[in-house]
Design a protein around this motif. Structure first.
Motif, PDB file in Angstrom:
ATOM      1  N   TYR A 172      53.613  47.283  22.617  1.00 13.17           N
ATOM      2  CA  TYR A 172      52.346  47.840  23.087  1.00 13.17           C
ATOM      3  C   TYR A 172      52.121  49.264  22.561  1.00 13.17           C
ATOM      4  CZ  TYR A 172      48.717  49.494  26.276  1.00 13.17           C
ATOM      5  OH  TYR A 172      47.559  50.023  26.788  1.00 13.17           O
ATOM      6  N   ASP A 173      53.153  50.106  22.601  1.00 11.22           N
ATOM      7  CA  ASP A 173      52.999  51.498  22.165  1.00 11.22           C
ATOM      8  C   ASP A 173      52.571  51.601  20.705  1.00 11.22           C
ATOM      9  OD1 ASP A 173      53.669  52.385  24.656  1.00 11.22           O
ATOM     10  OD2 ASP A 173      55.789  52.734  24.192  1.00 11.22           O
ATOM     11  N   GLU A 174      52.963  50.621  19.879  1.00 11.53           N
ATOM     12  CA  GLU A 174      52.630  50.666  18.452  1.00 11.53           C
ATOM     13  C   GLU A 174      51.224  50.147  18.162  1.00 11.53           C
ATOM     14  OE1 GLU A 174      55.593  49.024  15.833  1.00 11.53           O
ATOM     15  OE2 GLU A 174      57.218  49.583  17.190  1.00 11.53           O
ATOM     16  N   LYS A 176      48.636  50.467  20.506  1.00 14.74           N
ATOM     17  CA  LYS A 176      47.699  51.064  21.462  1.00 14.74           C
ATOM     18  C   LYS A 176      46.441  51.584  20.767  1.00 14.74           C
ATOM     19  CE  LYS A 176      47.736  54.069  25.513  1.00 14.74           C
ATOM     20  NZ  LYS A 176      48.563  54.994  26.344  1.00 14.74           N
ATOM     21  N   GLN A 427      48.917  48.012  29.389  1.00 14.12           N
ATOM     22  CA  GLN A 427      50.150  47.261  29.172  1.00 14.12           C
ATOM     23  C   GLN A 427      50.388  46.339  30.361  1.00 14.12           C
ATOM     24  OE1 GLN A 427      53.506  49.752  28.276  1.00 14.12           O
ATOM     25  NE2 GLN A 427      54.906  48.038  27.900  1.00 14.12           N
ATOM     26  N   PRO A 439      57.119  44.927  27.183  1.00 17.02           N
ATOM     27  CA  PRO A 439      56.943  45.737  25.964  1.00 17.02           C
ATOM     28  C   PRO A 439      55.927  45.157  24.984  1.00 17.02           C
ATOM     29  CG  PRO A 439      59.091  44.660  25.994  1.00 17.02           C
ATOM     30  CD  PRO A 439      58.509  44.488  27.350  1.00 17.02           C
TER      31      PRO A 439
END
Length: 465
Positions: A172-174, A176, A427, A439
């Protein structure tokens, strides 16, 4: 072993094209992922015209102890919460339990099978006591009330969705930033108001084919498509049964051997075992399903028309000369009966139309074809539909059926694009259990007006199976 969600599923892409879903409007990269890994990953709650959002909380305390006032009250209303159950099957279960005709049971719209859904139902007559005692493993009834009015078609604003996408291609962080860009574009231009895959059959996307054959009077071919044609996503046991039934054509034997999961097929086979009349066999299905299957051909033609518009390079949500425009009842809501023809900026009302689009209070309409459709009223889609009808070898008068039990397929209109209301992207939690985050999980929350499909919005994000 679970399939890698990053692999492109060519069969699925082919199936989408078969029902007219041929174009995306967002240019963000595909994020893949899976929906409905668990039924709690797909939650649908009806939004009533008052703005009330129905709850999926199974609360027996919400049921009323009120008396049914005969002379005033004529209906029993309630919220039906279901999981892993088709709406029509849920209605059939209530029909059997209450021992009343199915026509006495009313609801608005077919909700997803593989989901948790809450929708408003009504039943004619005093059924307070019996419904309070109703129990089923996949169906729960709340807010059981007596009422002067029952459910009426269209008595709904739309649906609120809470959806988790699992196994996206990257954490998710990559992604966003991609998600934010996607949400920004969707909020700006909307997405095609296609009819979703479930409209045609999630595992057997052929209802439009059956509907067309019925409209053409090819009843035997319609039944053969309904019973025999095997599709790649079917369970092996069902596929083997279909092949055996097609080979033997022994309907008495087939009735005994028919898997329980083929609920509707069993109805058709039972009728065929009594009389080899293919039209009667089709009409042995619940009339609501008969109508749904036939109207899915209208949905297919609409999808093809919107795809063809996009293929021609015409904008989705900006009007061009010859577009039929409808003013929306509210921001991002359903079309009203106030309609205009956009004349490319030079018409007497074009400036007001453009202002309405800027304020998200207008949409572009396309016909949902029927025998009364006058294509000349829709100059842009006149050209498009004539091409499609020629390809399909179909004429509008084919929609005229001489069967009183079925709908009058005279045609209507539908917005070609839609914007979600209150779109939120976050997320997801692992199996929805706070505070552990998934994740590679994406959580979407949004509302859509009645008749629009959340899965079409998800397609714009995932761009894969």
């Amino acid at each position: 072993m679970a399939q890698n969600p990053q692999n492109k599923d060519s069969k699925s892409i082919s199936q989408r094209h078969q029902v007219g879903l041929e174009r995306f409007v967002t240019d963000t990269p595909p994020l893949g992922g899976r929906i409905k890994t668990d039924i709690s990953d797909f939650i649908v709650r009806e939004i009533l015209p008052s703005g009330e959002i129905l709850s999926t909380f199974e609360d027996k305390k919400s049921n009323s102890n009120q008396n049914f006032e005969s002379g005033k009250d004529r209906y029993t209303t309630f919220t039906l919460i279901k999981k892993n159950t088709d709406t029509i099957i849920a209605a059939k279960i209530l029909e059997k339990y209450l021992n009343i005709p199915l026509k006495f049971i009313k609801w608005n719209g077919i909700k997803d099978h593989s989901a948790i859904t809450a929708q408003k139902f009504s039943v004619k007559g005093n059924n307070l006591a019996r419904l309070n005692n109703f129990e089923h493993k996949n169906i729960f009834l709340t807010k059981i009330r007596s009422s002067r009015k029952g459910m009426e078609l269209g008595n709904l604003w739309g649906n609120q969705f809470t959806i988790n996408i699992r196994y996206s291609i990257k954490p998710y962080d990559e992604i966003k930033e991609i998600l934010n860009l996607w949400a920004e574009k969707i909020n700006k231009i909307g997405f095609p108001n296609y009819y979703g895959m479930q409209r045609f059959g999630q595992h057997r996307p052929n209802s439009h084919k059956i509907g067309k054959l019925f409209l053409k009077g090819k009843f035997q071919e319609a039944i053969q498509e309904f019973l025999f044609h095997v599709y790649p996503k079917e369970y092996e046991s069902n596929a083997l049964f279909r092949m055996k039934l097609e080979k033997e054509r022994n309907y008495e034997k087939g009735l005994k051997e028919c898997p329980n999961s083929l609920f509707y097929e069993k109805m058709v086979i039972e009728q065929l075992s009594e009389e080899l009349d293919y039209k009667k066999a089709y009409l042995a299905l619940p009339i609501s399903l008969c109508n749904l299957i036939i109207s899915s051909y209208q949905s297919f033609l609409f999808n093809k028309a919107v795809s063809k518009r996009l293929k021609k390079g015409y904008p989705l949500s900006t009007p061009i000369k010859g577009d039929k425009i409808a003013i929306l009842k509210d921001i991002k809501g359903s079309p009203s009966l106030v309609k205009y023809l956009y004349e490319g900026g030079n018409g007497w009302n074009d400036q007001n139309i453009e202002k309405a689009f800027q304020r998200e209070r207008a949409t572009i309409l396309a016909p949902v074809l029927g025998y009364k459709t006058n294509l000349s009223d829709y100059p842009v889609f006149d050209e498009i539909y004539k091409e499609i009808l020629n390809e399909e070898q179909f004429i509008l008068s084919d929609f005229m059926l001489n069967e009183r039990r079925l709908y009058n397929f005279e045609g209507t209109t539908r917005a070609i694009f839609i914007r979600p209301l209150n779109l939120q992207v976050n997320q997801a939690f692992i199996t929805n259990n706070y505070p552990n985050l998934d994740p590679n999980g994406i959580k979407l929350e949004f509302s859509l007006p009645k008749g629009s499909y959340a899965t079409i919005l998800l397609n714009e994000l995932r761009k894969s199976n």
